[in-house]
Design an enzyme around this catalytic site. Structure first.
Site, PDB file in Angstrom:
ATOM      1  N   ALA A  67       0.864  -1.176   0.000  1.00  0.00           N
ATOM      2  CA  ALA A  67       0.000   0.000   0.000  1.00  0.00           C
ATOM      3  C   ALA A  67       0.909   1.236   0.000  1.00  0.00           C
ATOM      4  CB  ALA A  67      -0.885  -0.008   1.238  1.00  0.00           C
ATOM      5  N   GLY A 111       0.528  -5.029   0.940  1.00  0.00           N
ATOM      6  CA  GLY A 111      -0.652  -5.076   0.087  1.00  0.00           C
ATOM      7  C   GLY A 111      -0.379  -5.713  -1.272  1.00  0.00           C
ATOM      8  N   GLU A 114      -0.696  -9.306  -0.639  1.00  0.00           N
ATOM      9  CA  GLU A 114      -2.125  -9.567  -0.388  1.00  0.00           C
ATOM     10  C   GLU A 114      -2.929  -9.543  -1.681  1.00  0.00           C
ATOM     11  OE1 GLU A 114      -2.221  -6.452   2.640  1.00  0.00           O
ATOM     12  OE2 GLU A 114      -3.001  -7.928   4.051  1.00  0.00           O
ATOM     13  N   GLU A 134       4.510  -5.190   7.272  1.00  0.00           N
ATOM     14  CA  GLU A 134       3.751  -4.166   8.000  1.00  0.00           C
ATOM     15  C   GLU A 134       4.235  -3.985   9.433  1.00  0.00           C
ATOM     16  OE1 GLU A 134       2.405  -6.503   6.081  1.00  0.00           O
ATOM     17  OE2 GLU A 134       0.826  -5.646   4.827  1.00  0.00           O
TER      18      GLU A 134
HETATM   19  N1  CO8 Z   1       4.588   3.223  -0.584  1.00  0.00           N
HETATM   20  C1  CO8 Z   1       4.977   4.389  -1.100  1.00  0.00           C
HETATM   21  N2  CO8 Z   1       6.122   4.519  -1.813  1.00  0.00           N
HETATM   22  C2  CO8 Z   1       6.892   3.441  -1.985  1.00  0.00           C
HETATM   23  C3  CO8 Z   1       6.541   2.188  -1.459  1.00  0.00           C
HETATM   24  C4  CO8 Z   1       5.309   2.089  -0.725  1.00  0.00           C
HETATM   25  N3  CO8 Z   1       4.872   0.936  -0.217  1.00  0.00           N
HETATM   26  N4  CO8 Z   1       7.492   1.294  -1.784  1.00  0.00           N
HETATM   27  C5  CO8 Z   1       8.419   1.964  -2.498  1.00  0.00           C
HETATM   28  N5  CO8 Z   1       8.052   3.253  -2.645  1.00  0.00           N
HETATM   29  C6  CO8 Z   1       8.785   4.325  -3.329  1.00  0.00           C
HETATM   30  C7  CO8 Z   1       9.965   4.800  -2.516  1.00  0.00           C
HETATM   31  O1  CO8 Z   1       9.532   5.702  -1.541  1.00  0.00           O
HETATM   32  C8  CO8 Z   1      10.822   5.424  -3.581  1.00  0.00           C
HETATM   33  O2  CO8 Z   1      10.314   6.681  -3.896  1.00  0.00           O
HETATM   34  P1  CO8 Z   1      11.298   7.979  -4.000  1.00  0.00           P
HETATM   35  O3  CO8 Z   1      12.146   7.660  -5.212  1.00  0.00           O
HETATM   36  O4  CO8 Z   1      10.361   9.098  -4.192  1.00  0.00           O
HETATM   37  O5  CO8 Z   1      12.085   8.004  -2.733  1.00  0.00           O
HETATM   38  C9  CO8 Z   1      10.596   4.526  -4.800  1.00  0.00           C
HETATM   39  O6  CO8 Z   1       9.359   3.826  -4.528  1.00  0.00           O
HETATM   40  C10 CO8 Z   1      11.673   3.482  -4.990  1.00  0.00           C
HETATM   41  O7  CO8 Z   1      11.841   2.775  -3.795  1.00  0.00           O
HETATM   42  P2  CO8 Z   1      13.267   2.623  -3.017  1.00  0.00           P
HETATM   43  O8  CO8 Z   1      14.146   3.770  -3.348  1.00  0.00           O
HETATM   44  O9  CO8 Z   1      12.968   2.357  -1.583  1.00  0.00           O
HETATM   45  O10 CO8 Z   1      13.820   1.315  -3.760  1.00  0.00           O
HETATM   46  P3  CO8 Z   1      14.815   0.221  -3.148  1.00  0.00           P
HETATM   47  O11 CO8 Z   1      15.163  -0.663  -4.300  1.00  0.00           O
HETATM   48  O12 CO8 Z   1      15.896   0.867  -2.357  1.00  0.00           O
HETATM   49  O13 CO8 Z   1      13.911  -0.602  -2.091  1.00  0.00           O
HETATM   50  C11 CO8 Z   1      11.950  -1.772  -1.308  1.00  0.00           C
HETATM   51  C12 CO8 Z   1      12.815  -1.365  -2.527  1.00  0.00           C
HETATM   52  C13 CO8 Z   1      12.725  -2.737  -0.414  1.00  0.00           C
HETATM   53  C14 CO8 Z   1      10.713  -2.461  -1.870  1.00  0.00           C
HETATM   54  C15 CO8 Z   1      11.538  -0.519  -0.482  1.00  0.00           C
HETATM   55  O14 CO8 Z   1      10.995   0.443  -1.371  1.00  0.00           O
HETATM   56  C16 CO8 Z   1      10.515  -0.768   0.598  1.00  0.00           C
HETATM   57  O15 CO8 Z   1      10.830  -1.294   1.651  1.00  0.00           O
HETATM   58  N6  CO8 Z   1       9.232  -0.377   0.352  1.00  0.00           N
HETATM   59  C17 CO8 Z   1       8.177  -0.466   1.331  1.00  0.00           C
HETATM   60  C18 CO8 Z   1       7.703  -1.899   1.494  1.00  0.00           C
HETATM   61  C19 CO8 Z   1       6.611  -1.980   2.540  1.00  0.00           C
HETATM   62  O16 CO8 Z   1       6.794  -1.735   3.720  1.00  0.00           O
HETATM   63  N7  CO8 Z   1       5.390  -2.393   2.083  1.00  0.00           N
HETATM   64  C20 CO8 Z   1       4.265  -2.574   2.972  1.00  0.00           C
HETATM   65  C21 CO8 Z   1       3.447  -1.347   2.990  1.00  0.00           C
HETATM   66  S1  CO8 Z   1       2.167  -1.428   4.232  1.00  0.00           S
HETATM   67  C22 CO8 Z   1       0.921  -2.244   3.481  1.00  0.00           C
HETATM   68  O17 CO8 Z   1       1.012  -2.677   2.346  1.00  0.00           O
HETATM   69  C23 CO8 Z   1      -0.333  -2.407   4.288  1.00  0.00           C
HETATM   70  C24 CO8 Z   1      -1.334  -3.314   3.584  1.00  0.00           C
HETATM   71  C25 CO8 Z   1      -2.641  -2.661   3.467  1.00  0.00           C
HETATM   72  C26 CO8 Z   1      -3.560  -3.330   2.483  1.00  0.00           C
HETATM   73  C27 CO8 Z   1      -3.290  -3.050   1.016  1.00  0.00           C
HETATM   74  C28 CO8 Z   1      -4.443  -3.390   0.115  1.00  0.00           C
HETATM   75  C29 CO8 Z   1      -4.160  -4.313  -1.048  1.00  0.00           C
END
Ligand code: CO8
Length: 261
Positions: A67, A111, A114, A134
């Site tokens: 998400a 998400g 999911e 999460e």
């Molecule tokens: N939300 C918003 N932005 C994101 C997300 C995210 N989940 N994941 C990545 N991005 C963005 C980054 O902020 C970044 O943006 P910017 O260039 O503006 O800084 C861009 O995508 C590229 O990402 P990274 O620079 O972080 O890329 P890396 O290769 O260094 O890392 C990762 C990749 C490991 C995937 C890292 O981006 C990461 O950890 N992302 C978050 C993963 C996460 O915690 N996901 C769970 C989110 S909570 C959730 O999903 C709750 C579920 C709710 C239900 C959903 C309904 C289907």
């Protein structure tokens, strides 16, 4: 043609509709606008008689990294509760009549994992990165992760994945039964998913929808209830033209079958 900004809508083969999540800069993070478009496209494909199977894919780098955290970070309890946050995201996809195949490459986190688990069939690359991270954000899965993952891989593994937030590979997803097949690379994954969609699209849509319905009931009902449900739907199919066509083709050694549905 429809104008979408966060997804692509394509026809990779006859009878097959494909939705590709397309927010590359955010690794396909699932935002509200993305989900609105995804649900709209899913509904249109489900209603379109020329579509018989639906693929949901991301990019090679990310199916979806979860998400959209930036969108969620200022959400309050009262807003989340009163809008039933996330509920509308999963109702469309889990209520489609036509079969869905998720093709997962790269990240399928939170998400994203999911969403992939909501599809009827999941294919992935061997090195896809799944996880429910999460817990690292101070929350828990919110779109069915704790329920669908546990049903698929069992309690101990689901607990470990959700309590540690650690990722697992596509290969592991396949071994544990979460994904039904793995592929070596993105192109192979997309070809494999499309081929399966083409196979499904070649059968009676009536029988395909009935088959999907009864398998899904197995996740909801006790065994004896599920077996009875299946038998009733099986009986009902003898009222269809396609049952006559399919069994007549076998008995008379016909190969070119034209289903009515
Ligand atoms: N939300 C918003 N932005 C994101 C997300 C995210 N989940 N994941 C990545 N991005 C963005 C980054 O902020 C970044 O943006 P910017 O260039 O503006 O800084 C861009 O995508 C590229 O990402 P990274 O620079 O972080 O890329 P890396 O290769 O260094 O890392 C990762 C990749 C490991 C995937 C890292 O981006 C990461 O950890 N992302 C978050 C993963 C996460 O915690 N996901 C769970 C989110 S909570 C959730 O999903 C709750 C579920 C709710 C239900 C959903 C309904 C289907």
């Amino acid at each position: 043609a429809h104008h979408y900004e966060n997804i692509l809508l394509e026809r990779p083969a006859d009878g097959v509709g494909q939705i590709t999540l397309n927010r590359p800069k955010a690794l396909n993070a699932l935002s509200t606008p993305l989900f609105k478009e995804l649900n709209d496209a899913l509904q249109k494909l489900d209603e379109d008689p020329s579509v018989r199977a639906i693929l949901i894919a991301g990019s090679e780098r990310a199916f979806a990294a979860g998400a959209d955290i930036k969108e969620m970070k200022d959400l309050t309890f009262s807003k989340a509760y009163s809008s039933n946050f996330i509920q509308p995201w999963s109702t469309t996809i889990t209520n489609l009549n036509k079969p869905t195949i998720a093709a997962v490459s790269g990240y399928a986190l939170g998400g994203g994992c999911e969403l992939a688990m909501m599809a009827d069939i999941m294919y992935c690359t061997a090195d896809a990165k799944f996880g429910q991270p999460e817990i690292k954000l101070g929350v828990i899965p919110g779109a069915g992760g704790s329920q669908r993952l546990t049903r698929a891989v069992g309690k101990s593994k689901a607990m470990e994945i959700i309590l540690t937030g650690k990722t697992f590979s596509g290969k592991e997803a396949e071994i544990w039964g979460l994904a039904s097949r793995t592929f070596t690379g993105f192109d192979e994954l997309m070809k494999g998913a499309t081929d399966t969609a083409i196979t499904i699209a070649s059968y009676s849509m009536l029988a395909i929808k009935a088959a999907k319905e009864v398998v899904n009931q197995s996740q909801e009902l006790a065994l004896s209830e599920g077996v009875k449900y299946e038998r009733r739907v099986f009986h009902a199919l003898f009222g269809s033209q396609d049952q006559k066509i399919g069994m007549d083709a076998f008995a008379n050694k016909k190969t070119d079958i034209k289903w009515t549905n």
